[in-house]
Design an enzyme around this catalytic site. Structure first.
Site, PDB file in Angstrom:
ATOM      1  N   ASN A 159       1.998  -4.504  -3.419  1.00 39.61           N
ATOM      2  CA  ASN A 159       0.585  -4.825  -3.268  1.00 39.61           C
ATOM      3  C   ASN A 159      -0.185  -3.559  -2.902  1.00 39.61           C
ATOM      4  O   ASN A 159       0.291  -2.743  -2.096  1.00 39.61           O
ATOM      5  CB  ASN A 159       0.491  -5.859  -2.125  1.00 39.61           C
ATOM      6  CG  ASN A 159      -0.868  -6.466  -1.912  1.00 39.61           C
ATOM      7  OD1 ASN A 159      -1.456  -7.014  -2.841  1.00 39.61           O
ATOM      8  ND2 ASN A 159      -1.371  -6.391  -0.682  1.00 39.61           N
TER       9      ASN A 159
ATOM     10  N   GLU B 291       0.798  -1.233   0.000  1.00 38.79           N
ATOM     11  CA  GLU B 291       0.000   0.000   0.000  1.00 38.79           C
ATOM     12  C   GLU B 291       0.830   1.283   0.000  1.00 38.79           C
ATOM     13  O   GLU B 291       0.638   2.157   0.844  1.00 38.79           O
ATOM     14  CB  GLU B 291      -1.002  -0.027   1.164  1.00 38.79           C
ATOM     15  CG  GLU B 291      -1.899  -1.261   1.096  1.00 38.79           C
ATOM     16  CD  GLU B 291      -2.968  -1.326   2.186  1.00 38.79           C
ATOM     17  OE1 GLU B 291      -2.828  -0.629   3.217  1.00 38.79           O
ATOM     18  OE2 GLU B 291      -3.934  -2.088   2.008  1.00 38.79           O
TER      19      GLU B 291
ATOM     20  N   HIS C 165     -10.478  -5.490  -2.413  1.00 42.23           N
ATOM     21  CA  HIS C 165     -11.506  -5.251  -1.384  1.00 42.23           C
ATOM     22  C   HIS C 165     -12.597  -4.407  -2.033  1.00 42.23           C
ATOM     23  O   HIS C 165     -12.494  -3.177  -2.107  1.00 42.23           O
ATOM     24  CB  HIS C 165     -10.895  -4.547  -0.176  1.00 42.23           C
ATOM     25  CG  HIS C 165      -9.882  -5.387   0.541  1.00 42.23           C
ATOM     26  ND1 HIS C 165     -10.207  -6.571   1.174  1.00 42.23           N
ATOM     27  CD2 HIS C 165      -8.543  -5.238   0.711  1.00 42.23           C
ATOM     28  CE1 HIS C 165      -9.115  -7.100   1.705  1.00 42.23           C
ATOM     29  NE2 HIS C 165      -8.082  -6.316   1.433  1.00 42.23           N
TER      30      HIS C 165
ATOM     31  N   GLU D  20      -6.328 -10.188  -2.080  1.00 48.86           N
ATOM     32  CA  GLU D  20      -7.119 -10.033  -0.846  1.00 48.86           C
ATOM     33  C   GLU D  20      -8.602  -9.899  -1.160  1.00 48.86           C
ATOM     34  O   GLU D  20      -9.299  -9.045  -0.610  1.00 48.86           O
ATOM     35  CB  GLU D  20      -6.645  -8.805  -0.059  1.00 48.86           C
ATOM     36  CG  GLU D  20      -5.161  -8.806   0.267  1.00 48.86           C
ATOM     37  CD  GLU D  20      -4.722  -7.647   1.150  1.00 48.86           C
ATOM     38  OE1 GLU D  20      -5.583  -6.956   1.733  1.00 48.86           O
ATOM     39  OE2 GLU D  20      -3.497  -7.425   1.258  1.00 48.86           O
TER      40      GLU D  20
ATOM     41  N   ASP E   9     -12.395  -9.692  -1.342  1.00 45.90           N
ATOM     42  CA  ASP E   9     -13.706  -9.823  -0.686  1.00 45.90           C
ATOM     43  C   ASP E   9     -14.611  -8.737  -1.262  1.00 45.90           C
ATOM     44  O   ASP E   9     -14.127  -7.730  -1.766  1.00 45.90           O
ATOM     45  CB  ASP E   9     -13.626  -9.772   0.856  1.00 45.90           C
ATOM     46  CG  ASP E   9     -12.892  -8.576   1.429  1.00 45.90           C
ATOM     47  OD1 ASP E   9     -12.806  -7.518   0.769  1.00 45.90           O
ATOM     48  OD2 ASP E   9     -12.401  -8.684   2.574  1.00 45.90           O
TER      49      ASP E   9
HETATM   50  C1  XIL Z   1      -6.177  -6.620   7.882  1.00 49.70           C
HETATM   51  C2  XIL Z   1      -6.455  -7.867   8.685  1.00 49.70           C
HETATM   52  O1  XIL Z   1      -7.336  -8.714   7.982  1.00 49.70           O
HETATM   53  C3  XIL Z   1      -7.057  -7.488  10.021  1.00 49.70           C
HETATM   54  O2  XIL Z   1      -7.211  -8.633  10.850  1.00 49.70           O
HETATM   55  C4  XIL Z   1      -6.172  -6.465  10.728  1.00 49.70           C
HETATM   56  O3  XIL Z   1      -6.805  -6.029  11.916  1.00 49.70           O
HETATM   57  C5  XIL Z   1      -5.907  -5.274   9.820  1.00 49.70           C
HETATM   58  O4  XIL Z   1      -5.355  -5.728   8.596  1.00 49.70           O
HETATM   59  N1  XIL Z   1      -4.977  -4.548   3.354  1.00 49.70           N
HETATM   60  C6  XIL Z   1      -3.953  -5.400   3.712  1.00 49.70           C
HETATM   61  C7  XIL Z   1      -4.155  -6.360   4.832  1.00 49.70           C
HETATM   62  O5  XIL Z   1      -2.918  -5.429   3.031  1.00 49.70           O
HETATM   63  O6  XIL Z   1      -2.956  -6.569   5.561  1.00 49.70           O
HETATM   64  C8  XIL Z   1      -5.243  -5.923   5.776  1.00 49.70           C
HETATM   65  O7  XIL Z   1      -5.479  -6.983   6.690  1.00 49.70           O
HETATM   66  C9  XIL Z   1      -6.487  -5.557   5.007  1.00 49.70           C
HETATM   67  C10 XIL Z   1      -6.228  -4.422   4.064  1.00 49.70           C
END
Ligand code: XIL
Length: 315
Positions: A172, A131, A208, A236, A238
């Site tokens: 990422n 990020e 996300h 990631e 969802d």
């Molecule tokens: C999130 C986890 O799922 C949570 O359990 C934690 O509290 C915060 O981080 N982007 C990312 C991940 O790269 O590392 C994050 O994961 C979600 C957003």
């Protein structure tokens, strides 16, 4: 059959899931997670982050990360390392030190070398930098950028390559699913690193997303990134909704999962896809996005939702 078996039949490297250590005591949950026909890859959602692995300067703890690395090995699953350099989930000593460039460079090098070195030979790919961008495509202001400028990214990547020459090195980020200024910024970064001879193998597209708001430019965007000579993965995934869930929302979510997975399937160098946990029982969404949830393909009772069928239709 299962999602990973289907994905691999179609030439993909894996279909996987994130998981977190506290979840592993739930045997109904692990029965699905451990099936490598369903999931061919695991990502630890927290236990390899900086706060978990180097809570005090130079003191490293790998117990929890090892638990997930060992689980993947036992299950015959690939492992994605997540992550080494990120503005979030940093221990206080990183954020509160008044760094100069030399000191922070050494701290990054020690962290990246030790963590990636510890898992050498066990990891398919590492999110070395996580990020780095703001949504407008500028670099995010954080302890790394504010001290070192964008050189922190090459410092981390060079240390990562030395620590595990066989791991694919990724950057990422989120909101780079479709074309736009943030994806363009990522592409410009990749090009810049390549021109400097800095190792970079892949771009992680987090995914996300929001039900009913999935962009139509995912395939085009992936093609633009992979044209640079790097692979991409959905790291990631969802797709959340405003609660309560309804039949209409679940049906739209099925369509949206199918859209995202279809885009990856259509792009040869989109090598894999990872759910940010497979069940609503352990999703990070409700605690992060107020009023939203039900983002995963399995519900809170570990029952498959329409979204599962949307993924199958795409594979
Ligand atoms: C999130 C986890 O799922 C949570 O359990 C934690 O509290 C915060 O981080 N982007 C990312 C991940 O790269 O590392 C994050 O994961 C979600 C957003």
């Amino acid at each position: 059959n299962g999602l990973n078996a289907l994905a691999q039949t179609q030439g993909k490297t894996y279909f996987g899931s994130a998981t977190d250590n506290p979840e592993l005591t739930n045997t109904a949950y692990t029965a699905i997670l451990d099936n490598n026909m369903m999931f061919g890859q695991l990502t630890p959602s927290n236990s390899m982050k900086w706060d978990a692995t180097e809570p005090e300067p130079g003191t490293f703890t790998f117990t929890e990360g090892d638990q997930i690395a060992d689980l993947a090995k036992t299950n015959g699953q690939l492992l994605r390392g997540h992550n080494t350099v990120w503005y979030n989930q940093l221990p206080d000593w990183v954020t509160s030190t008044a760094w100069n460039a030399t000191g922070l460079t050494a701290a990054i090098q020690r962290h990246v070398s030790t963590v990636i070195g510890h898992y050498k030979g066990q990891v398919y790919s590492w999110d070395v930098v996580n990020e780095p961008f703001n949504d407008n495509g500028t670099f995010r202001s954080d302890v790394f950028y504010d001290t070192l400028g964008e050189s922190y990214i090459s410092i981390a990547l060079i240390a990562a390559r030395a620590a595990d020459p066989n791991a694919k090195l990724y950057i990422n980020d989120y909101n780079i699913e479709g074309t736009g200024v943030k994806s363009t910024a990522m592409q410009n970064l990749v090009t810049s690193l390549q021109s400097q001879g800095v190792p970079i193998d892949g771009v992680g597209i987090e995914g996300h997303l929001i039900v009913g708001e999935v962009t139509t430019t995912i395939q085009e965007n992936m093609e633009a990134i992979t044209a640079l000579g790097v692979e991409v993965a959905i790291t990631e995934l969802d797709i959340r909704m405003t609660l309560p869930e309804t039949a209409a929302l679940l049906d739209q979510q099925k369509t949206d999962y199918q859209t995202v997975i279809s885009a990856c399937m259509a792009v040869e160098k989109c090598i894999g896809m990872t759910l940010w946990d497979y069940t609503d029982l352990y999703s990070w969404v409700p605690s992060t996005f107020s009023g939203q949830g039900a983002a995963c393909p399995w519900d809170e009772n570990l029952v498959r939702k329409p979204a599962y069928d949307g993924i199958v239709a795409a594979l």
